[in-house]
Design an enzyme around this catalytic site. Sequence first.
Site, PDB file in Angstrom:
ATOM      1  N   LEU A  69       0.886  -1.288   0.146  1.00 43.75           N
ATOM      2  CA  LEU A  69       0.103   0.179   0.001  1.00 43.75           C
ATOM      3  C   LEU A  69       0.895   1.374  -0.077  1.00 43.75           C
ATOM      4  CD1 LEU A  69      -2.349  -1.437   2.767  1.00 43.75           C
ATOM      5  CD2 LEU A  69      -2.904  -1.114   0.278  1.00 43.75           C
ATOM      6  N   SER A 105       9.987   0.727   2.371  1.00 47.25           N
ATOM      7  CA  SER A 105       8.851   0.131   2.918  1.00 47.25           C
ATOM      8  C   SER A 105       9.300  -0.323   4.270  1.00 47.25           C
ATOM      9  CB  SER A 105       8.579  -1.207   1.896  1.00 47.25           C
ATOM     10  OG  SER A 105       8.272  -0.854   0.570  1.00 47.25           O
ATOM     11  N   ILE A 116       1.382  -7.028   5.159  1.00 48.45           N
ATOM     12  CA  ILE A 116       1.083  -5.809   4.882  1.00 48.45           C
ATOM     13  C   ILE A 116       2.455  -4.967   4.617  1.00 48.45           C
ATOM     14  CG2 ILE A 116      -0.075  -3.695   5.088  1.00 48.45           C
ATOM     15  CD1 ILE A 116      -1.978  -6.141   5.188  1.00 48.45           C
ATOM     16  N   GLU A 117       2.437  -4.184   3.562  1.00 50.67           N
ATOM     17  CA  GLU A 117       3.682  -3.560   3.147  1.00 50.67           C
ATOM     18  C   GLU A 117       3.161  -2.054   2.949  1.00 50.67           C
ATOM     19  OE1 GLU A 117       7.181  -3.093  -0.395  1.00 50.67           O
ATOM     20  OE2 GLU A 117       5.882  -4.794  -0.447  1.00 50.67           O
ATOM     21  N   VAL A 118       3.516  -1.080   3.666  1.00 51.05           N
ATOM     22  CA  VAL A 118       3.251   0.372   3.584  1.00 51.05           C
ATOM     23  C   VAL A 118       4.442   1.068   3.016  1.00 51.05           C
ATOM     24  CG1 VAL A 118       2.579   2.472   4.526  1.00 51.05           C
ATOM     25  CG2 VAL A 118       1.354   0.159   5.303  1.00 51.05           C
TER      26      VAL A 118
END
Length: 133
Positions: A69, A105, A116-118
Amino acid sequence: MISHFDHIVLTVANIDKAVSFYETVLKMEPITFANGRKAMRFGQQKINLQLLGQELRNHAMEGSGDLCLITSWSMAEVIDHLKNCKVTILEGPVSKSGALGPIQSVYFNDPDNNLIEVSVYEDELSNDEQETD
């Protein structure tokens, strides 16, 4: 032919717990659609949530999702927010390759062990963040 994602589906063990996580940690908007199903909206996309076994066409198991994301926040803001939410960062910040170029990230799991990768595109990082990462 394809211009963008409309939605993806994540299989979860507890809809309410998943909604709370995505609303609190990722600041997504919970919505209800078709027969009371739940989804999390952000921008022009959404993540539909389904209970394990709810959708017979989809054989995904809990924790099989892996999402990247993009955020409009700085990486420092993301990390501070995750720490305030008591989310364990598994890795990062690290340099990776995004769809439009290099990204920074951080990785963590949601309550169902989806990864989940931000990320922030490196050309959008402040000079301070580029020098310290």
